[in-house]
Design a protein around this motif. Structure first.
Motif, PDB file in Angstrom:
ATOM      1  N   TYR A  35       0.716  -1.106  -0.126  1.00 48.85           N
ATOM      2  CA  TYR A  35      -0.286   0.387   0.129  1.00 48.85           C
ATOM      3  C   TYR A  35       0.806   1.527  -0.295  1.00 48.85           C
ATOM      4  O   TYR A  35       0.228   2.084  -0.203  1.00 48.85           O
ATOM      5  CB  TYR A  35      -0.868  -0.342   0.939  1.00 48.85           C
ATOM      6  CG  TYR A  35      -2.385  -1.239   0.624  1.00 48.85           C
ATOM      7  CD1 TYR A  35      -3.498  -0.901  -0.177  1.00 48.85           C
ATOM      8  CD2 TYR A  35      -2.160  -2.036   1.485  1.00 48.85           C
ATOM      9  CE1 TYR A  35      -4.163  -1.264  -0.262  1.00 48.85           C
ATOM     10  CE2 TYR A  35      -3.240  -3.364   1.258  1.00 48.85           C
ATOM     11  CZ  TYR A  35      -4.512  -2.943   0.608  1.00 48.85           C
ATOM     12  OH  TYR A  35      -5.579  -4.213  -0.082  1.00 48.85           O
TER      13      TYR A  35
ATOM     14  N   LEU B 117       1.714   2.333  -4.178  1.00 44.45           N
ATOM     15  CA  LEU B 117       0.890   2.866  -4.395  1.00 44.45           C
ATOM     16  C   LEU B 117      -0.130   3.475  -4.193  1.00 44.45           C
ATOM     17  O   LEU B 117      -0.341   4.517  -4.745  1.00 44.45           O
ATOM     18  CB  LEU B 117      -0.774   1.569  -3.946  1.00 44.45           C
ATOM     19  CG  LEU B 117      -1.159  -0.072  -4.954  1.00 44.45           C
ATOM     20  CD1 LEU B 117      -2.360  -0.554  -3.543  1.00 44.45           C
ATOM     21  CD2 LEU B 117      -0.929   0.698  -5.894  1.00 44.45           C
TER      22      LEU B 117
ATOM     23  N   TYR C 140      -4.745   4.477   0.440  1.00 44.94           N
ATOM     24  CA  TYR C 140      -4.329   4.028   0.360  1.00 44.94           C
ATOM     25  C   TYR C 140      -2.807   4.135   1.364  1.00 44.94           C
ATOM     26  O   TYR C 140      -2.856   2.761   2.256  1.00 44.94           O
ATOM     27  CB  TYR C 140      -2.633   4.059  -0.616  1.00 44.94           C
ATOM     28  CG  TYR C 140      -4.222   3.164  -2.513  1.00 44.94           C
ATOM     29  CD1 TYR C 140      -4.585   1.636  -2.533  1.00 44.94           C
ATOM     30  CD2 TYR C 140      -3.680   3.932  -3.416  1.00 44.94           C
ATOM     31  CE1 TYR C 140      -4.791   1.540  -2.860  1.00 44.94           C
ATOM     32  CE2 TYR C 140      -4.067   3.125  -4.516  1.00 44.94           C
ATOM     33  CZ  TYR C 140      -5.210   2.432  -4.260  1.00 44.94           C
ATOM     34  OH  TYR C 140      -5.934   2.166  -5.092  1.00 44.94           O
TER      35      TYR C 140
ATOM     36  N   ARG D  89      -4.829   2.544   4.577  1.00 48.37           N
ATOM     37  CA  ARG D  89      -4.450   0.616   4.583  1.00 48.37           C
ATOM     38  C   ARG D  89      -3.341   0.185   4.911  1.00 48.37           C
ATOM     39  O   ARG D  89      -2.611  -0.555   5.630  1.00 48.37           O
ATOM     40  CB  ARG D  89      -4.700   0.593   3.282  1.00 48.37           C
ATOM     41  CG  ARG D  89      -6.020   0.474   2.692  1.00 48.37           C
ATOM     42  CD  ARG D  89      -7.224  -0.619   3.918  1.00 48.37           C
ATOM     43  NE  ARG D  89      -7.116  -1.534   3.917  1.00 48.37           N
ATOM     44  CZ  ARG D  89      -7.283  -2.462   4.983  1.00 48.37           C
ATOM     45  NH1 ARG D  89      -8.112  -2.277   6.210  1.00 48.37           N
ATOM     46  NH2 ARG D  89      -7.437  -3.981   5.121  1.00 48.37           N
TER      47      ARG D  89
END
Length: 602
Positions: free
Chosen positions: A23, A26, A78, A81
Motif C-alpha cells: 500500500y 500504491l 491507500y 491501509r
C-alpha cells in the motif's frame, strides 16, 4: 506451545508488513499521478489564456479538478491501509515482546498506583513490571481506567463468570482481538481530555442566528447561481446578476465567519478521531458472539447504528474542511455557501444524536478491558480459568500455582489448599527461600481470578473475597512517618478491613519489623490472636519461630508451613517449595559470611 504462539505472531507480523509495503507503493504512485494532473491543470489554463477561450479553462479545470480529487481520495485510502497494516505489525510484535520480556507498548498503569490501597503496591499491580503492564491492551484512557478498576477490587460472582465466558470466547477469536487493538491504536497514550472535548462539543449548540432562513436559501443557492450563469451565456445582462449573487453569497459567509471558525476549530481536531472510532464501532457491530455479556454490549450500539452515525458526523466535518482549500473552498462557498451548509448539517446531527453517545463509547471501554484479560488466555493457554466457589467460609486452593510476572523458566509452582474453612497460615523460612514470593503469588493470582481472568496455575478454586496486604512498609519523610508508625497505620487498616469488609484474606510479611525483637514477637502474637478473634483468614510470613508455636495454642485455626534451604559444601540450595511444619534451617549467618562478616557464637 509458547514457541508455536510466538511463531504465529511472527507470521502475522510478516504478512502485515508485506501488505504495508504494497500500500505504500500504491500511495506513492498516486502521489506522482496527482502531480501529473496538477501539471495538466496548469497547461489547460495556459492554453485557455493563449487561445483566449474561457471554455477550455472551465472544462479543463473542472475535469482535472475531479480527477485530482479522485486521486487524493484513492491515495488517502491507500495511506490509511498502509497505516493499518503497520499498526497490525506493531500489535503482533508487541505480543511477542510481552511473552518474551514482559514489555508492552501500552500504558503500565503507574498513574493508578497507591500506597494506601489494600494490596496494589505490595502485589505489583500497577507500574513498571506490573500485572497491569503484562495484561493491558487498552489504548483509550477510559479503557485503562476500566481495567484498573477491575484489578483494584473483586467483582461479584455473576460478573466474574460473565467475564470468564467472554475471555475464553475472545481468546478463541484472537485474530479479531488483534484487529480491534490495531484499529484502536491511534488512541494509545492520547490525552485523557480528548473524549471529554468531543462530548462537550456535541452537547454545546452553536446557536447560529437566522438558521432556518439560511437552510431554505442554501437549498436553492447553487441552482439559482447556475441558472444565472447559463442565462448570461445566452442573454447579456445576466452575468452582472450572477456576479452580484456570488458576492452576496461570499458576504453571507463572511458575516457568519465567527460561527464557522468557532465550530470548525473544534471539529477539525476531532475529525480524525471520529473516523477512527467509526471504524471501531463497525468492527464491534459486525462480529457475532455466543456470550450474553458481549451480545448485550453490542446490542447497545447496533440498535442505534452508532458506527454509521459517527461515520456520518466525520464525513460532515471532513466536508467542512474542503472550504479551507483556497480555490476549491472559494468556488464551493460562492456556489453553495458550502461552509455554512456543513456547519448547519453538523448542528442538526448534534441535535439528533448527542444523547447517550457516552454510553456507546462505554462499550469500547468494556471491550478493551475484556480484550486485556483475553490476551492472557491467548498467550498462556496452559493457565487455567479458576472456579469461583460460593460458600459461607473461605476457599483458596490451587495446584501448581506460580507467579505470573516471573518467567516460566525461572518460576517454581506450589500447591496450596484452603477449602471452605477459616485458617491462618504461619509461614517460616530462610532469607530468600521464597516466603514473600509465595505470598505475592497467592495474592496476584487471586486478583486475577476475581476480575475474571485466567490464573497462572493448573487449577484453582477461590471464594469472592477482598485481599489486604501488609508487606512493603515504607517510612515517609513528607508525612513525618517512621517505619514503625507506617506499620501501625497499615495494621490499623488491616484490622478495620477484617472487621468491616466482606471476606478479607490478608497477606502479612514480617510484621512489626520496625521495633525490637521482644516487642516484635509480643506485638505479632497479639495481632494474630486478635485476627483469630475476628475470624480473620490469611497468611503470615515470619522469621520468628516463636510465632510458629501458636499452632500448639490454636491447633484448629493455625497451620504451619515453611520454605527451607539445603547447605552442601557451604553452598545454599533453594528449591522454593512450601512444606508443612516449621523451618529448622536458617541462612543469615551464611549470607553474612559471604560478605565478610563472621558471627561468633557465645
Amino acid at each position: 506451545m509458547e514457541q508455536d504462539i510466538i511463531n504465529n505472531y511472527k507470521h502475522n507480523a510478516e504478512l502485515a508488513n508485506a501488505e504495508a509495503v504494497k500500500y505504500k507503493e500504491l500511495a506513492n504512485t498516486y502521489s506522482f499521478m496527482r502531480l501529473g494532473v496538477f501539471g495538466l491543470m496548469v497547461i489547460a489554463i495556459y492554453f485557455g489564456v493563449v487561445k483566449d477561450d474561457f471554455t477550455i479553462v472551465a472544462v479543463g479545470f473542472a475535469v482535472l479538478l475531479f480527477c485530482f480529487a479522485w486521486l487524493v481520495q484513492r491515495q488517502s485510502g491507500y495511506e490509511q491501509r498502509m497505516k493499518y497494516f503497520n499498526d497490525l505489525k506493531r500489535i503482533n510484535e508487541n505480543e511477542i515482546a510481552s511473552i518474551l520480556n514482559r514489555d508492552n507498548l501500552y500504558n503500565n498503569g503507574a498513574a493508578f498506583a497507591s500506597e494506601k490501597h489494600f494490596y496494589s503496591a505490595d502485589l505489583d499491580i500497577f507500574g513498571g513490571g506490573s500485572l497491569f503492564q503484562l495484561t493491558n491492551r487498552a489504548a483509550t484512557p477510559t479503557g485503562n481506567i476500566k481495567l484498573a478498576e477491575w484489578l483494584s477490587g473483586p467483582a461479584n460472582k455473576a460478573a466474574i463468570l460473565a467475564r470468564q465466558e467472554v475471555v475464553k470466547e475472545m481468546a478463541a477469536k484472537n485474530h479479531w482481538k488483534l484487529e480491534l487493538q490495531t484499529l484502536l491504536l491511534f488512541a494509545n497514550h492520547t490525552d485523557a481530555s480528548q473524549l471529554h472535548t468531543l462530548f462537550n462539543y456535541l452537547h454545546t449548540p452553536l446557536n447560529l442566528p437566522g438558521e432556518k432562513l439560511l437552510i431554505k436559501y442554501i437549498k436553492i443557492a447553487p441552482y439559482l447561481l447556475a441558472a444565472m450563469l447559463v442565462a448570461g451565456y445566452f442573454f447579456p445582462g445576466f452575468e452582472l446578476a450572477a456576479i452580484i449573487l456570488a458576492i452576496a453569497n461570499i458576504a453571507i459567509i463572511t458575516q457568519k465567519g465567527s460561527y464557522i471558525m468557532k465550530s470548525s476549530f473544534i471539529a477539525d481536531k476531532i475529525s480524525t478521531v471520529l473516523a477512527g472510532y467509526a471504524v471501531v464501532f463497525n468492527k464491534l457491530e459486525s462480529e457475532e458472539w455466543q456470550s450474553p455479556y458481549t451480545n448485550d454490549l453490542v446490542k447497545k450500539i447496533k440498535e442505534k447504528q452508532t458506527s454509521q452515525k459517527i461515520a456520518g458526523l466525520s464525513k460532515l466535518i471532513n466536508k467542512l474542511s474542503y472550504s479551507l482549500i483556497m480555490i476549491v473552498g472559494f468556488i464551493l462557498n460562492v456556489f453553495s455557501l458550502w461552509a455554512l451548509k456543513q456547519i448547519i448539517a453538523i448542528e442538526q446531527w448534534k441535535r439528533d444524536n448527542h444523547d447517550n453517545l457516552e454510553d456507546a463509547f462505554d462499550v469500547i471501554t468494556e471491550f478493551e478491558a475484556l480484550a486485556s484479560l483475553a490476551s492472557l488466555q491467548a498467550n498462556y493457554p496452559d493457565w487455567c480459568m479458576p472456579q469461583i466457589v460460593d460458600n459461607s467460609n473461605y476457599t483458596l486452593s490451587a495446584k501448581n500455582l506460580a507467579h505470573p510476572l516471573i518467567n516460566h523458566n525461572n518460576r517454581v509452582p506450589n500447591d496450596y489448599e484452603l477449602t471452605d474453612t477459616f485458617k491462618i497460615d504461619i509461614i517460616t523460612g530462610s532469607n530468600m527461600a521464597g516466603k514473600s514470593t509465595f505470598l505475592r503469588t497467592i495474592g496476584i493470582n487471586t486478583v486475577l481470578a476475581l476480575c475474571g481472568a485466567p490464573v497462572c496455575a493448573e487449577s484453582m478454586q477461590v471464594s469472592v473475597m477482598t485481599m489486604v496486604s501488609y508487606m512493603r512498609i515504607k517510612d515517609s519523610l513528607n508525612e513525618s512517618t517512621s517505619t514503625f508508625k507506617a506499620e501501625l497505620d497499615r495494621l490499623q487498616m488491616l484490622l478495620a478491613a477484617v472487621e468491616g469488609e466482606h471476606k478479607v484474606f490478608f497477606l502479612i510479611d514480617e510484621m512489626l519489623r520496625g521495633t525490637n525483637s521482644v516487642d516484635k514477637y509480643l506485638g505479632s502474637k497479639a495481632v494474630i490472636e486478635q485476627l483469630i478473634a475476628k475470624k480473620g483468614v490469611g497468611m503470615v510470613a515470619t522469621h520468628d519461630l516463636q510465632i510458629a508455636q501458636l499452632e500448639q495454642q490454636y491447633p484448629d485455626y493455625i497451620r504451619n508451613f515453611y520454605f527451607d534451604i539445603q547447605v552442601k559444601n557451604g553452598e545454599m540450595l533453594f528449591d522454593y517449595k512450601m512444606k508443612h511444619g516449621e523451618c529448622k534451617t536458617f541462612n543469615a549467618a551464611l549470607l553474612l559470611k559471604q560478605i565478610g562478616i563472621n558471627i561468633k557464637l557465645d
